[in-house]
Scaffold this motif. Sequence first.
Motif, PDB file in Angstrom:
ATOM      1  N   SER A  62       0.834  -1.214   0.000  1.00 15.28           N
ATOM      2  CA  SER A  62       0.000   0.000   0.000  1.00 15.28           C
ATOM      3  C   SER A  62       0.857   1.248   0.000  1.00 15.28           C
ATOM      4  CB  SER A  62      -0.928  -0.016   1.223  1.00 15.28           C
ATOM      5  OG  SER A  62      -1.816  -1.115   1.192  1.00 15.28           O
ATOM      6  N   ASN A  63       1.955   1.223   0.782  1.00 14.49           N
ATOM      7  CA  ASN A  63       2.849   2.375   0.799  1.00 14.49           C
ATOM      8  C   ASN A  63       3.483   2.601  -0.578  1.00 14.49           C
ATOM      9  OD1 ASN A  63       2.390   3.007   3.463  1.00 14.49           O
ATOM     10  ND2 ASN A  63       4.128   1.798   4.237  1.00 14.49           N
ATOM     11  N   SER A  64       3.899   1.509  -1.222  1.00 15.79           N
ATOM     12  CA  SER A  64       4.501   1.655  -2.550  1.00 15.79           C
ATOM     13  C   SER A  64       3.500   2.248  -3.532  1.00 15.79           C
ATOM     14  CB  SER A  64       4.997   0.296  -3.057  1.00 15.79           C
ATOM     15  OG  SER A  64       6.071  -0.164  -2.270  1.00 15.79           O
ATOM     16  N   ILE A  65       2.235   1.748  -3.462  1.00 17.03           N
ATOM     17  CA  ILE A  65       1.228   2.244  -4.398  1.00 17.03           C
ATOM     18  C   ILE A  65       0.911   3.705  -4.123  1.00 17.03           C
ATOM     19  CG2 ILE A  65      -1.191   1.987  -5.065  1.00 17.03           C
ATOM     20  CD1 ILE A  65      -0.867  -1.026  -4.514  1.00 17.03           C
ATOM     21  N   GLU A  66       0.836   4.085  -2.840  1.00 10.36           N
ATOM     22  CA  GLU A  66       0.406   5.442  -2.502  1.00 10.36           C
ATOM     23  C   GLU A  66       1.540   6.452  -2.587  1.00 10.36           C
ATOM     24  OE1 GLU A  66      -1.694   7.847   1.239  1.00 10.36           O
ATOM     25  OE2 GLU A  66      -1.316   5.680   1.375  1.00 10.36           O
ATOM     26  N   HIS A  67       2.742   6.058  -2.130  1.00  8.61           N
ATOM     27  CA  HIS A  67       3.813   7.047  -1.990  1.00  8.61           C
ATOM     28  C   HIS A  67       4.838   6.999  -3.121  1.00  8.61           C
ATOM     29  CE1 HIS A  67       2.258   7.948   1.939  1.00  8.61           C
ATOM     30  NE2 HIS A  67       2.457   6.698   2.373  1.00  8.61           N
ATOM     31  N   ALA A  68       5.074   5.824  -3.726  1.00  7.63           N
ATOM     32  CA  ALA A  68       6.138   5.741  -4.743  1.00  7.63           C
ATOM     33  C   ALA A  68       5.699   6.334  -6.067  1.00  7.63           C
ATOM     34  CB  ALA A  68       6.566   4.292  -4.930  1.00  7.63           C
ATOM     35  N   TYR A  69       4.415   6.313  -6.354  1.00  5.22           N
ATOM     36  CA  TYR A  69       3.934   6.804  -7.651  1.00  5.22           C
ATOM     37  C   TYR A  69       2.860   7.864  -7.410  1.00  5.22           C
ATOM     38  CZ  TYR A  69       6.212   2.426  -8.956  1.00  5.22           C
ATOM     39  OH  TYR A  69       7.121   1.408  -9.113  1.00  5.22           O
ATOM     40  N   ARG A  70       3.313   8.969  -6.776  1.00  3.89           N
ATOM     41  CA  ARG A  70       2.366  10.023  -6.394  1.00  3.89           C
ATOM     42  C   ARG A  70       1.833  10.773  -7.603  1.00  3.89           C
ATOM     43  NH1 ARG A  70       6.774  10.802  -3.421  1.00  3.89           N
ATOM     44  NH2 ARG A  70       7.250  12.780  -4.411  1.00  3.89           N
ATOM     45  N   ASN A  71       2.624  10.858  -8.660  1.00  2.53           N
ATOM     46  CA  ASN A  71       2.219  11.664  -9.813  1.00  2.53           C
ATOM     47  C   ASN A  71       1.358  10.885 -10.795  1.00  2.53           C
ATOM     48  OD1 ASN A  71       3.740  13.821  -8.786  1.00  2.53           O
ATOM     49  ND2 ASN A  71       5.627  13.034  -9.752  1.00  2.53           N
TER      50      ASN A  71
ATOM     51  N   GLY B 187       9.637   3.672  -7.687  1.00  2.00           N
ATOM     52  CA  GLY B 187       9.275   5.079  -7.563  1.00  2.00           C
ATOM     53  C   GLY B 187      10.067   5.783  -6.477  1.00  2.00           C
ATOM     54  N   ASN B 188       9.644   7.008  -6.139  1.00  2.54           N
ATOM     55  CA  ASN B 188      10.279   7.832  -5.110  1.00  2.54           C
ATOM     56  C   ASN B 188       9.250   8.106  -4.009  1.00  2.54           C
ATOM     57  OD1 ASN B 188      12.792   8.209  -6.494  1.00  2.54           O
ATOM     58  ND2 ASN B 188      11.729   9.645  -7.865  1.00  2.54           N
ATOM     59  N   TRP B 189       9.566   7.668  -2.811  1.00  5.76           N
ATOM     60  CA  TRP B 189       8.639   7.845  -1.694  1.00  5.76           C
ATOM     61  C   TRP B 189       8.631   9.289  -1.229  1.00  5.76           C
ATOM     62  CZ3 TRP B 189       7.814   3.578   2.416  1.00  5.76           C
ATOM     63  CH2 TRP B 189       7.528   2.358   1.771  1.00  5.76           C
ATOM     64  N   LYS B 190       7.480   9.768  -0.843  1.00  8.70           N
ATOM     65  CA  LYS B 190       7.366  11.106  -0.262  1.00  8.70           C
ATOM     66  C   LYS B 190       8.041  11.092   1.101  1.00  8.70           C
ATOM     67  CE  LYS B 190       3.478  12.365   1.515  1.00  8.70           C
ATOM     68  NZ  LYS B 190       2.063  12.793   1.686  1.00  8.70           N
ATOM     69  N   PRO B 191       8.868  12.151   1.364  1.00 10.31           N
ATOM     70  CA  PRO B 191       9.526  12.194   2.679  1.00 10.31           C
ATOM     71  C   PRO B 191       8.490  12.131   3.797  1.00 10.31           C
ATOM     72  CG  PRO B 191      10.433  13.852   1.223  1.00 10.31           C
ATOM     73  CD  PRO B 191       9.240  13.293   0.529  1.00 10.31           C
ATOM     74  N   ARG B 192       8.865  11.481   4.875  1.00 12.60           N
ATOM     75  CA  ARG B 192       7.945  11.326   6.001  1.00 12.60           C
ATOM     76  C   ARG B 192       7.813  12.637   6.747  1.00 12.60           C
ATOM     77  NH1 ARG B 192       8.601   6.893  10.903  1.00 12.60           N
ATOM     78  NH2 ARG B 192       6.521   7.237  11.848  1.00 12.60           N
ATOM     79  N   ALA B 193       6.586  13.030   7.024  1.00 14.66           N
ATOM     80  CA  ALA B 193       6.333  14.292   7.727  1.00 14.66           C
ATOM     81  C   ALA B 193       6.752  14.164   9.181  1.00 14.66           C
ATOM     82  CB  ALA B 193       4.850  14.652   7.637  1.00 14.66           C
TER      83      ALA B 193
ATOM     84  N   ARG C 190      -2.302   9.663  10.405  1.00 12.08           N
ATOM     85  CA  ARG C 190      -1.780   8.733   9.415  1.00 12.08           C
ATOM     86  C   ARG C 190      -0.297   8.493   9.663  1.00 12.08           C
ATOM     87  NH1 ARG C 190      -3.594   9.575   3.416  1.00 12.08           N
ATOM     88  NH2 ARG C 190      -2.671   7.505   3.515  1.00 12.08           N
ATOM     89  N   GLY C 191       0.302   7.725   8.764  1.00  8.64           N
ATOM     90  CA  GLY C 191       1.741   7.501   8.862  1.00  8.64           C
ATOM     91  C   GLY C 191       2.124   6.479   9.908  1.00  8.64           C
TER      92      GLY C 191
END
Length: 762
Positions: A665-674, A699-705, A711-712
């Motif tokens: 789920s993380n790969s699908i949501e964060h690696a391909y944000r565009n 892909g490139n994961w969004k940096p963790r807030a 969430r997170g």
Amino acid sequence: MSELLADFLSAYADALRRHLGAPTQAGLAEGYELGRRALVEGISLLDITENHFQVVHDAEQQRHEIQSESGESDNRLPEAALEFLLQTLVPLDIATRGYLDGTRRYEQQRSRADDLAGRDAFRTALVESLQDGFFVADAQGTIIEVNTAFGALTGYGAAGIPYPLPHPWSCPDGPRYPHLGTEAQRFVIPIRHRDGRNVWLAVSTSALIKPEGNERIFVGTIRDVTAEHDAQARDQAASRLATAVGAATSVVEVLAVGLDELRRTVGAETAVVAVWPSRNAAPEVYVSGVGADSTAHDRDVTLDERSRTLLGRARRRPARSLSAIPEGAESSEGIVAPLGETGDAAMWLRFAAPRAISAADWTLFSLLIGHLSLAVQRARNFDQARATSLTLQRAMLGPIELPPRFSVHYEPALPPLEIGGDWYDVVPLRDGTIGVVVGDCVGRGLSAAVVMGQLRTAARALLLRGAGPAQLLAELDTVAGRIPGAMCTTVCAAVLDPIRGLVRYSSAGHMPPILADVAATGRLLEGGRAVPLATFDTPRRPEATTALTPGSTLVLFTDGLVEQRGVDIDDGFAKIAAVLADTSGRLPREVADAVLSRLRPAAGYDDDVAMVVYRQPPAPLQLDVPAHADELAVLRRTLKGWLATAAVPHDLASDLVAAANEACSNSIEHAYRNGDGGRVQLSATCDIDTVVIMVTDSGNWKPRASDPGYRGRGIEMMRALTEELDIDHSGPGTTVRMSVTLPAITFPVANPLRDTPRRFSG
């Protein structure tokens, strides 16, 4: 003289003179009518007689005078006069005799009435003198007469007569009230005395027909048999309780059936037993009748403070000493008593509503609790002996912990023994291989178990020393030759190499192992076969080697599994092979259960059964799917099936599926944000005792807030669900690596103070 009398006497004199002058039947008839007239008019017999003789005298005088003058003689006058008088007296005689008869009958009736009155008085005195209650009932069952004893026994005396059905002393909640309309009926029935007591009466009735009116009535007697009934009820209750707990062989079984029977017998709502395993430990609690409509035995019940105090005080009392709660009150809410003589158990019987406890109740309670205490003590002695026996038996049988992907099963043919002549052993070796031995000694029971223990120990020592399957059996030949009863023992020895995927095996007259590839029917491994131990001198034991394909299942077993009377042994082999084809995606323990279920005879196995099931690690799982959320279900389902094939326990498999789902789920949501079209790869591998899952994306994961908010939490969840978690962002894309160590399979050991199964598997 009255006119009526003068008129009658004149008529009588005229008729008599005419008859004397000319005697005829008409004259006599006239005399008879005069007699009837005298009876009607009340003329006395004396007046008639006096008048008669006066007329006759005058007639004789006159006749004498005539005869003297004529010189003739006639003597018929006295005879005719007597006939006329007698005819006149006939009606009077009849009336007199009727009067006398009537008088006699009257006297007889009067005497009879006096006699009946005397007899009634005697009957009343006799009935009242009876110690038994006496009653008379009409045809409708209405009580119309009772004696004093009846009133004393029931509380309902003669003052309340009649007592129609239903009788006021009948118990609505008792047995069916018998009808009185049966000849010579005898029965025992409970009644409710007028003062509220329950009394048991023996009733005997008979039917009679009253002479007056031909009416049917019933007479009977009653007798108080409460003491006899209570004594019989106590004996029956003690017998039922003794029978109920007679077959129990553990404290739990005794209390499971004994508390139910005891509670029903004494009419208690709840029965609670607390057992203190040690001085400072919390008590184990056993409960019967927790709810109004339920019965439960719960060893995990927590006692409230009052219950704990009452039971704790009761267990320190002398054995078989009962006390009411509260003490000294007229009505009690229950009783407490120590259970046994060791001072570590107590019982509380709690009534649904406070009630008075009679002397008979105390006797019954003491008797039943005494029986239950003896049963508990007997079960404890049996538990201690069985615990010692189990410890020794299971030390002889095999390992307590098994390597991953193994399952074993042992079932003796002669309970209550936990072992017999069959055995298994699973021995992890230094080089990463695993030795497996399954054997079957000749005979059954304890003597075969003694032989088995010695051979099993020798085989384990040979495996640990590095002996291969053939060498192990060759050296066991020598050992078996020195052990009485070990001749003709059959053994199958194998060494599994999970890394190389090989199994070496040798058989000494034993059942061939069965090996099944994934979703394929099993096949017999019939290589490396030779004669049983210590039968013939064999120059060399043969050995065979077979490949273990990824995910394959191997089953080793003794002949008790497949040999059944009247059934071809090949049918048993075929059934096992078919079961293995259908269970390649199930845990080894579930495979063993399926095999046993399929082959178990209706009457159970008549020979010992030992079985070992092994699952070879499956081939690695490789999945490459589009990075879309709707692909997650396929990923989860496929991974779950692979983990089952890898013999990963269900709870651990659920954790791994959840962790892998979060990584994908993380790969699908964060690696391909565009919205770039990407893919997610999932791989899973399994070796001897480790499972590794890797999730990779490009892909490139969004940096963790710094503050992810609600969430997170996915990374923390993955870390909690796995032993090791590593997330690598150094290369193109991200790789998440998760791993767990498969737990050793713990062989179940029953608590000897609790239920001990006769069949066990792990």
